[in-house]
Design an enzyme around this catalytic site. Structure first.
Site: not given
Ligand code: NAD
Ligand code: UGA
Length: 473
Positions: A18, A97-98, A137, A283, A346, A353
């Protein structure tokens, strides 16, 4: 007109999927703003600074062009945290922010230790009035934690205020693989906060290239929650379609036809209806589990169970596909060579991940398969990190010992294999040379297409047995 601060210097903490692309696009659109992207990971920063653009730490279509244009002009990647924060009018928090792996909320709640550490660094090094922007997030009400850390740092030795902070929430909605386009043409930009001056200052940055009507402002908690809910909605559509795919296989319906029929309803829309091997990415699962945690925390068990089901269907989808592969191959894959096409979560990214390929490959390895993996962008090292290392599995849980290797070409992967299993929707898998591949494979050979993208008719004409997700074939 609301007053605003003309931002001249930005610091972004976190040079990941990001932070990197987002700051690159801001640098491109605002050549007068100087941007320092900082990270504690020196290797990552070195990769961002690498002369060979193919060595950038993340693969994202169009990113290399933007980096080429802006790097060392008004965009800098550095490990100098103190200096970068000191000189910034605005600091973006874009750290990971896992999900927490241990302690209270383990397996559900976000681990905020990187956010807290960054907030403490801002508190320590910032000078004057600094606008702090949550880009990561975050669970709802994280902004209050950040504010508290910052406010406590404002008093100097003589108990007078020597610095000032405003905290805004500005969640990111980019998707990997289309990040640059998403950042340049966003559906909306969300800004949560109460400080009108700070909001206007951030609005003025996005306003350089985003229509003003698309910049939505709201209170901090709505903004934080909206980000989680947007991801949960997208993931929910995929789990719904993956559940329907199984129903199609049992009833003789076809998932592509059902998708077309329901997607034509303008109230439903045709996006995010593609059934597949399960959603991956860093995410969706994390953000839904966060909602589950939050709902349980507030005593809303039914709400928690509702969202949790989206994740359960996703896990079930992966295991369902693994079982089908084993069953079709006469109930055993032990010692059989299987070609895996696609390992990223994808297409158009090197990110693995939470990729469904990890779970499906591990299932097949446990069944003793010999996997040969081909992916155009994922490195050997990444696959090695992701697949279960034998020494980590308790001895009584090892069913059989499979093995894996990485192929450099699709042909190399296919040679002597019993099956080709398509797990990622890379464009190059759409028009494979089935005549050639069939001649290389062991008979009877199979194609398992979990993305419904291959020219399966050609594969069938060349003597390959076909299994397509969501149809009874
Ligand atoms: P990432 O793991 O790729 O990058 C985070 C970076 O922050 C890492 O390089 C890490 O070393 C660095 N970091 C951690 N603590 C630091 C500190 N104290 N100082 C300096 N650097 C520090 O993560 P990401 O995929 O970029 O995601 C970041 C956030 O954005 C997450 O909250 C995620 O949920 C959210 N998000 C991600 C995406 C996506 O597509 N990946 C999209 C929207 C939102
Ligand atoms: C997703 C959201 O799309 C972004 O808006 C959000 O910012 C981001 O998460 C985030 O917060 O991290 P991303 O995970 O990068 O983006 O990629 P998606 O395109 O959403 O795909 C996620 C997964 O769902 C992939 O495994 C993909 O193959 C799968 N998917 C997607 C389907 O199985 N079917 C679909 O129709 C669409």
């Amino acid at each position: 007109m609301t007053e605003f601060k003309k931002i001249k210097n930005i610091c972004c903490i976190g040079a990941g999927y990001v932070g990197g692309p987002t700051m690159a696009v801001i640098a491109k659109k605002c050549p007068d703003i100087l941007i320092n992207v900082v990270d504690i990971n020196e290797n990552r920063i070195n990769a961002w600074n690498s002369a060979d653009l193919a060595e950038l730490p993340i693969f994202e279509p169009g990113l290399d062009e933007v980096i080429k244009k802006c790097r060392n002009r008004n965009l800098f990647f550095t490990t100098e945290v103190k200096k970068s924060i000191e000189s910034a009018d605005m600091v973006f928090l874009s750290v990971n922010t896992p999900i927490k792996s241990k302690g209270i909320g383990a397996g559900f709640a976000s681990d905020l230790k990187w956010v807290e550490a960054s907030a403490r660094q801002i508190a320590k090094f910032a000078k004057g009035h600094t606008i702090v922007v949550e880009k990561s997030t975050l669970p709802v009400r994280t902004a209050s934690t950040i504010k508290e850390i910052l406010i406590n740092s404002c008093l100097d030795k003589d108990n007078t205020f020597d610095k000032k902070f405003s905290v805004l929430s500005n969640p990111e909605f980019l998707a990997e693989g289309t990040a640059i386009d998403d950042l340049e043409n966003p559906d909306r930009v969300l800004i949560g906060g109460i400080d009108k001056f700070a909001i206007e200052s951030l609005k003025n940055i996005y306003g350089r290239w985003v229509d003003r009507e698309k910049i939505i402002t709201m209170n901090l908690w709505s903004s934080e929650l909206s980000k989680l809910i947007a991801n949960a909605f997208l993931a929910q559509r995929i789990s719904s379609m993956n559940a329907v795919a199984a129903l199609c296989e049992s009833t003789g319906a076809n998932i592509n036809e059902v998708e077309k029929a329901i997607g034509a309803d303008s109230r439903i829309g045709n996006k995010f209806l593609k059934a597949g091997p399960g959603f991956g990415g860093s995410c969706f699962k994390k953000d839904i589990l966060n909602i589950v945690y939050l709902s349980n925390f507030y005593g809303l068990k039914e709400v928690a169970d509702y969202w949790n089901q989206v994740v359960l269907i996703n896990n079930w989808t992966r295991h369902r596909i693994s079982k089908i592969i084993v069953n079709k191959l006469f109930g055993t894959v032990s010692g059989k060579k299987l070609s895996i096409l696609g390992f990223s979560f994808k297409a158009n990214t090197n990110d693995t991940r939470e990729s469904s390929a990890i779970q499906i490959c591990n299932n097949l390895l446990e069944e003793g398969a010999e996997l040969v993996i081909y992916d155009p962008k994922v490195s050997y090292r990444k696959i090695e990190e992701d697949l279960i290392q034998k020494e980590k599995i308790p001895i009584n849980q090892i069913v059989s010992e499979g093995s894996w290797s990485k192929a450099n070409t699709i042909e190399e992967a296919a040679e002597n294999s019993d099956a080709i299993i398509v797990l990622t929707e890379w464009d190059m898998f759409k028009n494979l040379d089935w005549e050639k591949l069939s001649s290389l494979m062991r008979k009877p050979s199979w194609l398992f297409d979990t993305r419904n993208i291959t020219d399966h008719k050609k594969a069938s004409e060349n003597g390959i047995n076909i299994w397509l997700l969501g149809s009874s074939n």
